[in-house]
Write an enzyme that holds these catalytic residues in place. Sequence first.
Site, PDB file in Angstrom:
ATOM      1  N   SER A   1       7.215   4.702  12.704  1.00 19.37           N
ATOM      2  CA  SER A   1       8.140   5.828  12.564  1.00 19.37           C
ATOM      3  C   SER A   1       8.893   5.968  13.878  1.00 19.37           C
ATOM      4  O   SER A   1       8.343   5.681  14.944  1.00 19.37           O
ATOM      5  CB  SER A   1       7.380   7.127  12.290  1.00 19.37           C
ATOM      6  OG  SER A   1       8.257   8.235  12.424  1.00 19.37           O
TER       7      SER A   1
ATOM      8  N   GLY B   1       2.583   3.961  -4.703  1.00 19.44           N
ATOM      9  CA  GLY B   1       2.755   4.944  -5.774  1.00 19.44           C
ATOM     10  C   GLY B   1       3.817   5.984  -5.516  1.00 19.44           C
ATOM     11  O   GLY B   1       4.095   6.813  -6.391  1.00 19.44           O
TER      12      GLY B   1
ATOM     13  N   SER C   1      -0.492   8.036  15.864  1.00 19.91           N
ATOM     14  CA  SER C   1      -0.865   6.987  14.899  1.00 19.91           C
ATOM     15  C   SER C   1       0.268   5.973  14.746  1.00 19.91           C
ATOM     16  O   SER C   1       0.031   4.774  14.633  1.00 19.91           O
ATOM     17  CB  SER C   1      -1.227   7.599  13.536  1.00 19.91           C
ATOM     18  OG  SER C   1      -0.082   8.053  12.844  1.00 19.91           O
TER      19      SER C   1
ATOM     20  N   THR D   1       0.857  -1.190   0.000  1.00 20.43           N
ATOM     21  CA  THR D   1       0.000   0.000   0.000  1.00 20.43           C
ATOM     22  C   THR D   1       0.896   1.244   0.000  1.00 20.43           C
ATOM     23  O   THR D   1       2.039   1.192   0.464  1.00 20.43           O
ATOM     24  CB  THR D   1      -0.943   0.036   1.219  1.00 20.43           C
ATOM     25  OG1 THR D   1      -0.188   0.312   2.402  1.00 20.43           O
ATOM     26  CG2 THR D   1      -1.716  -1.272   1.366  1.00 20.43           C
TER      27      THR D   1
ATOM     28  N   ASP E   1      -2.472   2.040  -4.271  1.00 19.40           N
ATOM     29  CA  ASP E   1      -2.337   3.430  -3.813  1.00 19.40           C
ATOM     30  C   ASP E   1      -3.651   4.156  -4.028  1.00 19.40           C
ATOM     31  O   ASP E   1      -4.419   3.804  -4.945  1.00 19.40           O
ATOM     32  CB  ASP E   1      -1.207   4.149  -4.581  1.00 19.40           C
ATOM     33  CG  ASP E   1      -0.665   5.354  -3.814  1.00 19.40           C
ATOM     34  OD1 ASP E   1       0.453   5.254  -3.265  1.00 19.40           O
ATOM     35  OD2 ASP E   1      -1.371   6.385  -3.740  1.00 19.40           O
TER      36      ASP E   1
ATOM     37  N   TYR F   1       0.308  12.364  14.104  1.00 21.23           N
ATOM     38  CA  TYR F   1       1.168  11.404  13.399  1.00 21.23           C
ATOM     39  C   TYR F   1       1.890  10.488  14.399  1.00 21.23           C
ATOM     40  O   TYR F   1       1.923   9.262  14.234  1.00 21.23           O
ATOM     41  CB  TYR F   1       2.171  12.187  12.551  1.00 21.23           C
ATOM     42  CG  TYR F   1       3.072  11.341  11.690  1.00 21.23           C
ATOM     43  CD1 TYR F   1       2.601  10.783  10.498  1.00 21.23           C
ATOM     44  CD2 TYR F   1       4.398  11.110  12.046  1.00 21.23           C
ATOM     45  CE1 TYR F   1       3.435  10.019   9.691  1.00 21.23           C
ATOM     46  CE2 TYR F   1       5.234  10.349  11.250  1.00 21.23           C
ATOM     47  CZ  TYR F   1       4.757   9.803  10.072  1.00 21.23           C
ATOM     48  OH  TYR F   1       5.581   9.043   9.279  1.00 21.23           O
ATOM     49  N   ALA F   2       2.469  11.087  15.453  1.00 21.78           N
ATOM     50  CA  ALA F   2       3.206  10.290  16.452  1.00 21.78           C
ATOM     51  C   ALA F   2       2.269   9.296  17.121  1.00 21.78           C
ATOM     52  O   ALA F   2       2.621   8.123  17.317  1.00 21.78           O
ATOM     53  CB  ALA F   2       3.848  11.206  17.488  1.00 21.78           C
TER      54      ALA F   2
HETATM   55  P1  NAP Z   1       4.813   9.406   0.471  1.00 21.13           P
HETATM   56  O1  NAP Z   1       5.911   9.590  -0.501  1.00 21.13           O
HETATM   57  O2  NAP Z   1       3.875  10.539   0.745  1.00 21.13           O
HETATM   58  O3  NAP Z   1       3.977   8.107   0.031  1.00 21.13           O
HETATM   59  C1  NAP Z   1       2.794   7.721   0.678  1.00 21.13           C
HETATM   60  C2  NAP Z   1       1.847   7.171  -0.347  1.00 21.13           C
HETATM   61  O4  NAP Z   1       0.643   6.729   0.319  1.00 21.13           O
HETATM   62  C3  NAP Z   1       1.404   8.232  -1.387  1.00 21.13           C
HETATM   63  O5  NAP Z   1       1.407   7.699  -2.689  1.00 21.13           O
HETATM   64  C4  NAP Z   1      -0.003   8.559  -0.926  1.00 21.13           C
HETATM   65  O6  NAP Z   1      -0.840   9.041  -1.962  1.00 21.13           O
HETATM   66  C5  NAP Z   1      -0.462   7.200  -0.437  1.00 21.13           C
HETATM   67  N1  NAP Z   1      -1.667   7.298   0.380  1.00 21.13           N
HETATM   68  C6  NAP Z   1      -2.065   8.328   1.172  1.00 21.13           C
HETATM   69  N2  NAP Z   1      -3.249   8.061   1.740  1.00 21.13           N
HETATM   70  C7  NAP Z   1      -3.619   6.825   1.287  1.00 21.13           C
HETATM   71  C8  NAP Z   1      -4.756   6.020   1.492  1.00 21.13           C
HETATM   72  N3  NAP Z   1      -5.781   6.427   2.282  1.00 21.13           N
HETATM   73  N4  NAP Z   1      -4.818   4.802   0.887  1.00 21.13           N
HETATM   74  C9  NAP Z   1      -3.819   4.394   0.063  1.00 21.13           C
HETATM   75  N5  NAP Z   1      -2.724   5.136  -0.181  1.00 21.13           N
HETATM   76  C10 NAP Z   1      -2.614   6.340   0.425  1.00 21.13           C
HETATM   77  O7  NAP Z   1       5.382   8.999   1.912  1.00 21.13           O
HETATM   78  P2  NAP Z   1       6.682   8.139   2.323  1.00 21.13           P
HETATM   79  O8  NAP Z   1       7.649   9.080   2.885  1.00 21.13           O
HETATM   80  O9  NAP Z   1       7.070   7.222   1.235  1.00 21.13           O
HETATM   81  O10 NAP Z   1       6.072   7.310   3.531  1.00 21.13           O
HETATM   82  C11 NAP Z   1       5.721   5.936   3.436  1.00 21.13           C
HETATM   83  C12 NAP Z   1       5.412   5.440   4.852  1.00 21.13           C
HETATM   84  O11 NAP Z   1       6.589   5.559   5.652  1.00 21.13           O
HETATM   85  C13 NAP Z   1       4.324   6.248   5.551  1.00 21.13           C
HETATM   86  O12 NAP Z   1       3.541   5.397   6.352  1.00 21.13           O
HETATM   87  C14 NAP Z   1       5.123   7.194   6.420  1.00 21.13           C
HETATM   88  O13 NAP Z   1       4.382   7.620   7.543  1.00 21.13           O
HETATM   89  C15 NAP Z   1       6.292   6.297   6.824  1.00 21.13           C
HETATM   90  N6  NAP Z   1       7.457   7.070   7.234  1.00 21.13           N
HETATM   91  C16 NAP Z   1       8.084   7.931   6.384  1.00 21.13           C
HETATM   92  C17 NAP Z   1       9.183   8.649   6.850  1.00 21.13           C
HETATM   93  C18 NAP Z   1       9.943   9.609   5.988  1.00 21.13           C
HETATM   94  O14 NAP Z   1      10.859  10.270   6.502  1.00 21.13           O
HETATM   95  N7  NAP Z   1       9.629   9.745   4.709  1.00 21.13           N
HETATM   96  C19 NAP Z   1       9.627   8.484   8.171  1.00 21.13           C
HETATM   97  C20 NAP Z   1       8.947   7.598   8.996  1.00 21.13           C
HETATM   98  C21 NAP Z   1       7.876   6.880   8.529  1.00 21.13           C
HETATM   99  P3  NAP Z   1      -0.960  10.668  -2.109  1.00 21.13           P
HETATM  100  O15 NAP Z   1       0.408  11.153  -2.407  1.00 21.13           O
HETATM  101  O16 NAP Z   1      -1.944  10.821  -3.207  1.00 21.13           O
HETATM  102  O17 NAP Z   1      -1.451  11.142  -0.761  1.00 21.13           O
END
Ligand code: NAP
Length: 256
Positions: free
Chosen positions: A150, A18, A166, A15, A40, A163-164
Amino acid sequence: MATAGRLVSRLAVVTGGGSGIGRAVCQRLASEGASVVVADINEASANETLESLPGDLRGQAHMAAAANVASKESVKSLLTSIQARYFQPPSVCVNAAGITLDNFLLDMEEDDFDKVVQVNLKGSFLVIQAVANALVACGATKGSIITLGSIVGKVGNIGQVNYAASKSGVQGLTMTAAKELSRFGIRCNCVLPGFISTPMTDAVPEKVISKMKALIPLRRMGEATEVADVCAFLASDDSRYVTGASLEVTGGLFMG
Ligand code: NAP
């Protein structure tokens, strides 16, 4: 460690596939031989990921699907379309869909709190429940479920009360799922990224990024591929004795 072919004949659903970490996970799992379902909320970006996947010479190994993890109906129809296509449920499930809606606790709108919990925490619950039920129903004897928590869920972060909360919830959810599902051979583990360069962190001001980098022992932000490497390990039999674990991918930030 040789990893090519480690996931041959595995079916994986990712999930949030994208973008960012989810996209890197799709690419990594596919490069190790898995068939990958890129799920996605944004169908166009899921299709972009699909087109980038290796190991699909006849264009049949992988698929993209629009799915909203916060909706039980949407998750149900995702599982239905996967089973219609592959005649089996996914034995690897990576929950990378996630959102942020930052604000200080004193100013946080109730709706923004709810939205983040709905996607990050309830979304992980709905997907895990649907995948686990499908695996149990078909008598599968092994599976690997991976959640994206996270480091912020462990230590908190100013401006991220929703966020924290969740992400702490995602860790508790994962440990409980690990305890309940181990008798079916399903392992559940949580990856805790620190600060990773993705579209999610692109919005963070440069000033905050440089302050963060100074706190990271490895002195840089992580790459999505570095989180994907850990997810691939957890998806594979190389981690067959690992369940209920939370694995930090932080460059050492907030260790100990
Ligand atoms: P990202 O680039 O924003 O990717 C998240 C993806 O999830 C986007 O394609 C988004 O679509 C999609 N999405 C949002 N709401 C959704 C829904 N209801 N159902 C299905 N898909 C949905 O974020 P990322 O940085 O890769 O993060 C991936 C995961 O790692 C997340 O859970 C994030 O909390 C966690 N994380 C990231 C970091 C970091 O530093 N990047 C750190 C700790 C944890 P849209 O773009 O259209 O919203």
